[in-house]
Design a protein around this motif. Structure first.
Motif, mmCIF file in Angstrom:
data_model
loop_
_atom_site.group_PDB
_atom_site.id
_atom_site.type_symbol
_atom_site.label_atom_id
_atom_site.label_comp_id
_atom_site.label_asym_id
_atom_site.label_seq_id
_atom_site.Cartn_x
_atom_site.Cartn_y
_atom_site.Cartn_z
ATOM 1 N N LEU A 36 23.655 6.272 4.029
ATOM 2 C CA LEU A 36 22.875 6.898 2.681
ATOM 3 C C LEU A 36 21.394 6.903 2.646
ATOM 4 C CD1 LEU A 36 25.253 5.217 -0.240
ATOM 5 C CD2 LEU A 36 25.472 7.427 0.991
ATOM 6 N N PRO A 37 20.899 7.892 2.999
ATOM 7 C CA PRO A 37 19.187 7.956 2.977
ATOM 8 C C PRO A 37 18.848 7.692 1.373
ATOM 9 C CG PRO A 37 20.093 10.115 3.221
ATOM 10 C CD PRO A 37 21.298 9.208 3.408
ATOM 11 N N VAL A 38 17.491 6.996 1.419
ATOM 12 C CA VAL A 38 17.021 6.463 0.104
ATOM 13 C C VAL A 38 16.028 7.526 -0.317
ATOM 14 C CG1 VAL A 38 15.910 4.685 -1.052
ATOM 15 C CG2 VAL A 38 17.298 4.142 0.849
ATOM 16 N N PHE A 39 16.244 7.925 -1.706
ATOM 17 C CA PHE A 39 15.474 9.050 -2.302
ATOM 18 C C PHE A 39 14.559 8.672 -3.471
ATOM 19 C CE2 PHE A 39 16.983 12.995 -0.640
ATOM 20 C CZ PHE A 39 18.183 12.834 0.181
ATOM 21 N N GLY A 40 14.806 7.531 -4.193
ATOM 22 C CA GLY A 40 14.204 7.145 -5.230
ATOM 23 C C GLY A 40 12.706 7.013 -5.246
ATOM 24 N N ASN A 41 12.079 6.825 -4.328
ATOM 25 C CA ASN A 41 10.687 6.580 -4.448
ATOM 26 C C ASN A 41 9.880 7.485 -3.389
ATOM 27 O OD1 ASN A 41 10.098 4.055 -6.110
ATOM 28 N ND2 ASN A 41 11.952 3.674 -4.844
ATOM 29 N N LYS A 51 21.245 7.918 -2.109
ATOM 30 C CA LYS A 51 20.916 6.570 -2.490
ATOM 31 C C LYS A 51 19.475 6.525 -3.236
ATOM 32 C CE LYS A 51 21.304 2.046 -2.815
ATOM 33 N NZ LYS A 51 21.311 1.264 -1.644
ATOM 34 N N VAL A 52 19.582 5.776 -4.318
ATOM 35 C CA VAL A 52 18.498 5.561 -5.053
ATOM 36 C C VAL A 52 18.230 4.162 -5.221
ATOM 37 C CG1 VAL A 52 17.214 5.997 -7.442
ATOM 38 C CG2 VAL A 52 18.595 7.782 -6.240
ATOM 39 N N VAL A 53 16.984 3.463 -4.900
ATOM 40 C CA VAL A 53 16.761 2.213 -5.185
ATOM 41 C C VAL A 53 15.503 1.828 -5.996
ATOM 42 C CG1 VAL A 53 16.112 -0.068 -3.925
ATOM 43 C CG2 VAL A 53 17.769 1.666 -2.557
ATOM 44 N N ASN A 54 15.691 1.267 -6.953
ATOM 45 C CA ASN A 54 14.585 0.837 -7.931
ATOM 46 C C ASN A 54 13.712 2.314 -8.229
ATOM 47 O OD1 ASN A 54 12.778 -0.312 -9.572
ATOM 48 N ND2 ASN A 54 12.112 -1.618 -8.314
ATOM 49 N N ALA A 89 21.827 1.941 2.621
ATOM 50 C CA ALA A 89 20.579 2.248 2.430
ATOM 51 C C ALA A 89 19.643 2.465 3.533
ATOM 52 C CB ALA A 89 19.602 1.181 1.682
ATOM 53 N N SER A 90 19.420 3.587 4.032
ATOM 54 C CA SER A 90 18.692 3.901 5.353
ATOM 55 C C SER A 90 17.292 4.818 5.094
ATOM 56 C CB SER A 90 19.540 5.035 6.211
ATOM 57 O OG SER A 90 18.821 5.292 7.326
ATOM 58 N N PRO A 91 16.151 3.953 5.412
ATOM 59 C CA PRO A 91 14.831 4.768 5.235
ATOM 60 C C PRO A 91 14.673 6.047 5.938
ATOM 61 C CG PRO A 91 14.756 2.873 6.685
ATOM 62 C CD PRO A 91 16.184 2.944 5.998
ATOM 63 N N PRO A 92 14.711 7.255 5.351
ATOM 64 C CA PRO A 92 14.820 8.487 5.892
ATOM 65 C C PRO A 92 14.065 8.433 7.325
ATOM 66 C CG PRO A 92 14.361 8.775 3.602
ATOM 67 C CD PRO A 92 14.077 7.218 3.753
ATOM 68 N N ILE A 93 12.781 8.283 7.405
ATOM 69 C CA ILE A 93 12.270 8.361 8.465
ATOM 70 C C ILE A 93 12.587 7.501 9.806
ATOM 71 C CG2 ILE A 93 10.223 6.682 8.290
ATOM 72 C CD1 ILE A 93 8.381 8.721 9.723
ATOM 73 N N GLY A 94 13.616 6.343 9.185
ATOM 74 C CA GLY A 94 14.193 5.413 10.123
ATOM 75 C C GLY A 94 15.756 5.828 10.487
ATOM 76 N N SER A 95 15.989 7.082 10.193
ATOM 77 C CA SER A 95 17.305 7.500 10.272
ATOM 78 C C SER A 95 17.786 7.447 11.730
ATOM 79 C CB SER A 95 17.635 8.769 9.568
ATOM 80 O OG SER A 95 16.963 9.643 10.086
ATOM 81 N N PRO A 96 17.111 7.754 12.749
ATOM 82 C CA PRO A 96 17.406 7.715 14.089
ATOM 83 C C PRO A 96 17.874 6.416 14.477
ATOM 84 C CG PRO A 96 15.419 9.029 14.123
ATOM 85 C CD PRO A 96 15.535 8.339 12.597
ATOM 86 N N HIS A 97 17.076 5.437 13.971
ATOM 87 C CA HIS A 97 17.288 3.896 14.175
ATOM 88 C C HIS A 97 18.654 3.555 13.775
ATOM 89 C CE1 HIS A 97 16.008 -0.488 14.240
ATOM 90 N NE2 HIS A 97 17.248 -0.275 14.254
#
Lengths: 418, 559
Positions: free
Chosen positions: B142-147, B180-183, B118-126
């Protein structure tokens, strides 16, 4: 005019432009423009005042670090993550102590994270959602000039359509410039942050407090503030050094975090520190993933140990507990207590920095470097932990911090294995 | 070049179950015997030893802002010294590990691939900076898409083409591997202090439901034909009675088909498998879930097995993390992220005598035992359920009823009442456990060269001192538990990295990312992207990761 990302303060404004030929900028604040404009540079690598090549300076620096019993490697807040990473690896190799600028500014906030965590959000979350913004012991107009327009006060977002959708409160011991942009300014007596936060916690919970006033603020005013906080839809406290460097320090922040925990039982609130240098966050994040801690890290036993006030730079120097020092992108000679600087004068000091400063004057080895964001690229962490890759706008004769530290690490490894 | 001689091979993907054979390695790949010059080979004597493909961890939180905030918040986790600095790095950590320790500890149990789940998309460089700091293993995120607001918008507009283009854009920008989808919807509701409670709750301001978000993302994912399916952390995580939501969610993909893999992977199901109506009458819903998974041919799960001891809950499920903080009174970190979602972090300790913790432990095992071995992957949802270094314990438990009986004696008796663990006679075979840790996770991820030992596979190999002909896992569970912790060899990309359970060399793996841009019209969302970036605090031109920043990126293009 080229797109740039500003490498001055923790705002890391990424909408700015700069022309290296005309020295003109767009959207840069006065502080950012001053950083980007040409100024006096360290001309050449130097050993004991004598101009030498990069290779010779690095060789000498390595000799100092390898032969020291306990070298202190300090600074890091104004360079890129790639350089910081080599710095951490170098410290581990030479069994020294890694410390960074936070230990003299926002580290109490890190201690509060250890106590209670940090309920936070990105600056974009604030821009989109925050209908109440409190600056507590922080002065954005003077320290982070574009923070209010880009992120927090005038910024328009998903739910916030204009300034009127947002209530802004400034809490400080004096009427700062930032107080003028606030809907409400609350002047508190110095050293009373903790007590006032405790009062707000009680009032927000619906309990009464016995005092008529706390820290110079009448109970009615505190009750009103508590009520406003509870009825906000999404609030944020941006705290500054006024909170971390006054009486109570980390306990002030810890108490504020507890207030935020409480408020989230009614509505949404977050809290975040107004970090100063453009990559002081990276100076903590990089060692955290490499060795587990953010600052004050000793490797003398071959593994990292964290002990603030034992392994933080000022205390190390005051105890005369280090016998060599590497200073990267910082000026401790100008900012540390006189007694600490006295010890710096007695031990070999290596400096890596684009610009001459007080520390240059007492350094045995001086290694000039390229300015990140203008002459070198790399990842930096904005105050909210959002990563941006600062740009290289122009070629330079100077080596980047990353290259200098990588070379140093390679030679240290050769020496230690050889 | 390597010649692994006389090993006893278990390789489920190629149908090999305990055959004595030789394996040859050249240029990091497994090759035919004729490809190597035996005189030049380093010979590895695997006589009477078990030879497996390297393990694949398809769901762990190993890099990025969540685990790093966890480390900062929990210095007490860092006091365990696993290795002092020398030729190799200092290696630190109890359950939360430093980046060097993460790579070393995987190799030390014979695992060679790990996916940040679960990678926050804007945090992907980190995320990629930390992945780059993990030695040995191959990686992906896996970047997170569900919200993410654009997902809500394109779902509400029923514009599948734009949703597909957005996914392709996001995977390229984040150098991500899959969806990835989280809640879904619940984290957006958290921005207003709420959550969603059913598949049909509306997301504030967007008029879409979790049902629609999941369905549209799965359909878009399938039309793009990404290597991995949608990877879903269900709604209602950690809520008694939630097994029904989980089953309802799985049924959303009934009738959908993909010849190569599942169309939906539901992750760390243990946390979503509770029956009952409150923490007072909570019970296991694992049997019901197992029935549904076994009856469907397009859904896979992983266990999310809790390990007794310390752990740190860290998920993109921000409202759940706040609930956990209120429940336990523990420290709590939260991060609301632009228009993308959020995350939370809370320390936790699983105690055998605590009825709820014991129940969670039992449910994880029930899922592992009752679900077919080609549908359930072994995981702890590191560090949520505990350390992945305990995978050998889980493997042994799945293979031995006797071991489970012994363990049951030390846990809360509530387990006897609220689960059927004690009555389960299933003992997975070594072959099945190899499936659950190698071939299946590789297939679930869509990584064709991982998880098996056929010609062309990556030379990621683990050799253990277990002779399947002699060891009876049911009785000798302690041998299984001990030997899977100390491979005789771990070989990564053809190089020996572990010898007799100790790291002997530091190598650097690759980071896979998926490029699906050719499948979509990227121009179609250009204007939409510009308007989304009105709500970001960074410029569109500065968003994302370029591959030259990464240590060793490997682009997988979808055609």
């Amino acid at each position: 005019m080229a797109y740039a990302i500003c490498t001055f303060c923790g705002n890391v404004c990424d909408d700015v432009e700069f022309d290296v030929n005309t020295q003109k900028g767009k959207k840069l604040c006065a502080l950012g423009l001053a950083k980007f404009r040409e100024k006096e540079r360290i001309k050449s690598p130097m050993v004991d005042g004598k101009e030498v090549s990069y290779e010779e300076a690095i060789e000498k620096a390595v000799e100092i670090l390898v032969s020291a019993k306990k070298p202190l490697l300090y600074g890091w807040a104004s360079t890129v993550n790639e350089a910081i990473r080599y710095g951490v690896l170098l410290t581990e190799k030479v069994r020294g102590v890694y410390d960074q600028c936070a230990s003299v500014c926002h580290a109490p906030g890190t201690l509060a994270v250890i106590e209670e965590g940090i309920p936070g959000g990105s600056l974009g979350a604030v821009k989109n959602r925050a209908d109440m913004v409190i600056f507590w012991g922080s002065n954005p107009l003077e320290a982070h000039p574009r923070h209010p327009t880009r992120y927090s006060v005038m910024a328009k977002g998903f739910l916030i359509k204009n300034r009127k959708d947002r209530k802004v409160v400034v809490v400080d011991v004096r009427k700062t410039k930032s107080a003028s942009m606030a809907d409400k300014f609350i002047q508190i007596r110095p050293g009373y942050d903790y007590a006032i936060i405790s009062a707000l916690r009680a009032l927000a919970k619906g309990e009464d407090i016995e005092a008529d006033e706390v820290g110079g603020v009448p109970k009615e005013e505190l009750a009103e503030l508590a009520e406003e906080m509870k009825s906000a839809k999404y609030g944020v406290i941006f705290y500054g050094l006024g909170v971390t460097q006054s009486r109570g320090r980390d306990r002030n922040v810890e108490n504020a975090v507890k207030l935020i925990q409480l408020l989230n039982r009614y509505t949404r609130w977050i809290i975040w520190p107004m970090r100063g240098h453009y990559n002081v966050v990276g100076a903590g994040e990089v060692p955290a993933w490499e060795v587990g801690y953010q600052y004050g890290i000793d490797f003398s036993r071959g593994y990292p140990r964290f002990s603030p006030a034992e392994f933080s730079a000022v205390e190390m120097l005051l105890r005369r507990d280090c016998d060599a020092m590497l200073v990267v992108s910082s000026d401790p000679a100008a900012h540390f207590p006189r007694k600490a600087v006295e010890h710096m004068k007695k031990i070999p000091v290596i400096q890596i920095d684009p610009f001459p400063n007080m520390t240059t004057l007492l350094s045995n080895v001086v290694i000039p470097s390229a300015v990140a964001g203008i002459e070198a690229e790399g990842n930096v962490y904005r105050m909210d932990g959002i990563v941006l890759r600062v740009k290289k706008l122009v070629d330079s004769q100077y080596w980047s911090d990353e290259k200098i530290l990588h070379e140093m690490l390679k030679i240290v490894e050769e020496k230690l294995e050889g | 070049m390597l010649w692994i001689k006389n090993g006893i091979v278990i390789d489920p993907k190629n149908g090999i179950d305990g055959e004595k054979m030789d394996i040859f390695v050249k240029d990091g790949k497994i090759v035919e015997e004729s490809e190597v010059n035996k005189n030049e080979c380093q010979v590895i004597d695997a006589n009477n030893k078990l030879v497996l493909a390297g393990g694949v961890d398809m769901h762990a939180h190993i890099a990025g802002s969540k685990i790093n905030t966890g480390r900062t918040m929990r210095p007490e986790e860092m006091r365990i010294v696993r290795q002092t600095a020398g030729k190799l790095r200092a290696s630190m950590g109890r359950v939360l590990l430093t980046s060097p320790a993460i790579g070393y500890e995987y190799a030390k149990i014979g695992y060679t691939t790990a996916v940040e789940a679960a990678s926050p998309p804007i945090g992907s460089p980190h995320t990629h900076e930390e992945l780059d700091a993990i030695p040995v293993v191959d990686k992906a995120a896996l970047p997170v898409f569900g919200n993410w607001h654009p997902v809500f918008k394109f779902t509400a507009e029923k514009d599948r083409e734009k949703l597909k283009a957005f996914i392709a854009w996001a995977l390229e920008r984040t150098k991500g591997f899959g969806v990835k989808v989280v809640n879904p919807g619940g984290v957006e509701a958290w921005m207003y202090g709420g959550n969603v409670r059913s598949l049909d709750d509306e997301v504030p301001n967007f008029g879409v439901t979790p049902r629609e978000i999941i369905t549209e993302l799965v359909k878009a994912n399938e039309e793009l034909n990404l290597p991995h399916s949608v990877h879903l952390h269900c709604n209602n995580l950690g809520v008694p009675g939630n097994y029904q939501t989980t089953i309802e969610t799985m049924k959303l993909v009934s009738g959908m088909k993909n010849d190569d893999r599942q169309v939906l992977h539901v992750t760390h199901v243990q946390f979503n498998a509770y029956a009952g109506s409150s923490w007072r009458d909570v019970a296991s819903g694992a049997e019901e879930i197992a029935k549904v998974v076994n009856s469907m041919d397009n859904v896979t799960i992983d266990m999310g097995q809790p390990i007794f001891g310390h752990a740190t809950a860290m998920t993109g499920d921000a409202p759940f993390q706040f609930t956990l903080h209120k429940l336990t009174g523990a420290r709590w970190s939260n991060k609301d992220s632009e228009i993308e979602g959020g995350a939370g972090i809370v320390p936790i300790v699983y105690l055998p005598k605590n009825p709820v913790h014991a129940l969670q432990w039992a449910i994880g095992l029930e899922l592992g035992l009752l679900v077919d071995s080609d549908k359930v992957v072994l995981s702890t949802d590191y560090p949520n359920g505990g350390p992945y270094t305990e995978y050998p314990y889980i493997m042994a438990m799945l293979m031995s009823k006797r071991m489970r009986e012994k363990e049951l004696e030390r846990v809360s008796p509530y387990v006897q009442k609220a689960t059927s663990l004690a009555a389960i006679d299933v003992e997975k075979t070594l072959y099945e456990v190899v499936q659950m840790t190698r071939s299946l996770p590789a297939r679930v991820l869509g990584l064709e060269n991982k998880g098996h030992l056929g010609v062309g596979a990556d030379a990621d190999i683990a050799i253990y001192n277990i002779n399947p002909a002699e060891v009876d896992p049911s009785a000798q569970y302690d041998v299984i538990n001990a030997e899977f912790r100390r491979p005789v060899y771990t070989i990564k990309g053809g190089e020996v990295v572990v010898r007799d359970g100790a790291i002997v060399a530091e190598t650097w793996g690759r980071t896979y990312w998926v490029d699906a841009r050719k499948k979509v019209d990227m121009q179609a969302i250009d204007e939409d992207l510009n308007s989304f970036f009105e709500y970001y605090s960074v410029e569109r031109r500065n968003y994302g990761v370029d591959d030259y920043w990464m240590r060793s990126p490997e682009r997988l293009e979808v055609n």
